[in-house]
Design an enzyme around this catalytic site. Structure first.
Site, PDB file in Angstrom:
ATOM      1  CG  ASP A  80      -9.359  -3.792  -0.657  1.00 12.90           C
ATOM      2  OD1 ASP A  80      -8.377  -3.085  -0.985  1.00 12.90           O
ATOM      3  OD2 ASP A  80      -9.263  -5.007  -0.448  1.00 12.90           O
ATOM      4  CB  CYS A 107      -0.406  -4.159  -2.967  1.00 11.49           C
ATOM      5  SG  CYS A 107       0.088  -3.093  -4.288  1.00 11.49           S
ATOM      6  CE1 TYR A 140      -3.462  -4.030   2.102  1.00  7.16           C
ATOM      7  CE2 TYR A 140      -5.156  -5.708   2.139  1.00  7.16           C
ATOM      8  CZ  TYR A 140      -4.795  -4.383   2.106  1.00  7.16           C
ATOM      9  OH  TYR A 140      -5.761  -3.414   2.078  1.00  7.16           O
ATOM     10  CE1 TYR A 145      -5.294  -9.919   1.044  1.00 10.02           C
ATOM     11  CE2 TYR A 145      -6.912  -9.218   2.666  1.00 10.02           C
ATOM     12  CZ  TYR A 145      -6.504  -9.322   1.356  1.00 10.02           C
ATOM     13  OH  TYR A 145      -7.301  -8.839   0.349  1.00 10.02           O
ATOM     14  CD  GLU A 162      -1.247  -1.122   0.289  1.00 11.14           C
ATOM     15  OE1 GLU A 162      -1.887  -1.458   1.298  1.00 11.14           O
ATOM     16  OE2 GLU A 162      -1.639  -1.365  -0.866  1.00 11.14           O
TER      17      GLU A 162
HETATM   18  C1  LIG Z   1      -5.287  -1.442  -0.912  1.00  8.64           C
HETATM   19  C2  LIG Z   1      -4.914  -2.876  -1.012  1.00  8.64           C
HETATM   20  N1  LIG Z   1      -3.618  -3.220  -1.062  1.00  8.64           N
HETATM   21  C3  LIG Z   1      -3.266  -4.520  -1.154  1.00  8.64           C
HETATM   22  C4  LIG Z   1      -4.214  -5.525  -1.222  1.00  8.64           C
HETATM   23  C5  LIG Z   1      -3.780  -6.966  -1.283  1.00  8.64           C
HETATM   24  O1  LIG Z   1      -4.406  -7.696  -2.235  1.00  8.64           O
HETATM   25  C6  LIG Z   1      -5.564  -5.125  -1.175  1.00  8.64           C
HETATM   26  N2  LIG Z   1      -6.573  -6.044  -1.236  1.00  8.64           N
HETATM   27  N3  LIG Z   1      -5.883  -3.795  -1.082  1.00  8.64           N
END
Ligand SMILES: Cc1ncc(CO)c(N)n1
Length: 223
Positions: free
Chosen positions: A44, A135, A139, A165, A207
């Site tokens: 990430d 994304c 999240y 989040y 995702e």
């Molecule tokens: C894969 C992924 N999608 C969304 C976010 C949201 O910032 C993240 N950190 N990582």
């Protein structure tokens, strides 16, 4: 109906796969094996580096000073706040800065980030936002949903993720992105909306593939 609501309703069957994914469910229940989360954190971090580039491209493609300034602020907060939080959070899992910076992106990380950058580089601002929106939006939704599980936000290892989040600050960013997308797509010809729908669908799918990749700690099968 706004275009984001239309997509959200039409693509629920795909969208919900992110919420029901075992990685996300076990993260919320606090039962996710730590090595899976550790693997996720490293990938990430690599993802966020390219994600930040999307904000820089957003500033380039913006048509007004207000939107340009907002993308500049997003780039700054991703680079200098979210990523430094990520580094501190990673350190708690014994992941050094060196490990973060020298990690190799997995096939899915590479495919996902390059797909987003391709859409952003080759399309309009609406294409860029279509790539970005799933994304942020998913999240935020996942954060809010997991935050309702008793104890999830206080969990020793995963609480910080849930708090980050589900926060109002993150929600504000997601809402801003949604409003921008709806504004940019208002009255657009069907052919353009169809293209944007494909991008939105594909990053929503990516995702799920990203959660899957982390859950199975997938790297290159060829070394
Ligand atoms: C894969 C992924 N999608 C969304 C976010 C949201 O910032 C993240 N950190 N990582």
């Amino acid at each position: 109906m706004t275009f984001s609501t239309y997509l959200y309703e039409k693509l629920q069957h795909v969208w919900r796969q992110n919420h029901t994914h075992p990685f996300v469910q076990e993260l919320g229940q606090g039962t996710l094996p730590i090595e899976k989360f550790r693997f996720y954190m490293v990938q990430d971090y690599l993802y966020l580096i390219d994600y930040a580039k999307l904000f820089a491209l957003g500033a380039v493609k913006a048509n007004d000073i207000g939107t340009m300034g907002k993308f500049a602020a997003l780039l700054n907060s991703t680079m200098n706040e979210e990523m430094s939080l990520h580094r501190e959070y990673a350190a708690r899992f014994g992941i050094s800065l060196d490990e973060l910076e020298q990690a190799e992106p997995s096939p899915i990380t590479l495919a996902y980030t390059h797909y987003m950058l391709h859409a952003a580089n080759n399309g309009s601002l609406a294409d860029l936002v279509a790539a970005l929106l799933p994304c942020m939006w998913s999240y935020w939704e996942i954060g809010v949903e997991l935050n309702q599980i008793p104890g999830a936000s206080e969990h020793e290892w995963y609480g910080e993720w849930v708090r980050m989040y589900s926060s109002e600050e993150f929600g504000d960013l997601a809402r801003w992105c949604l409003d921008l997308f709806d504004h940019l797509t208002e009255g657009k010809p069907q052919a353009e909306l169809d293209r944007l729908e494909m991008i939105f669908l594909n990053t929503t799918r990516y995702e799920t593939l990203f959660w899957d990749m982390a859950y199975h700690q997938e790297t290159w099968p060829i070394r």
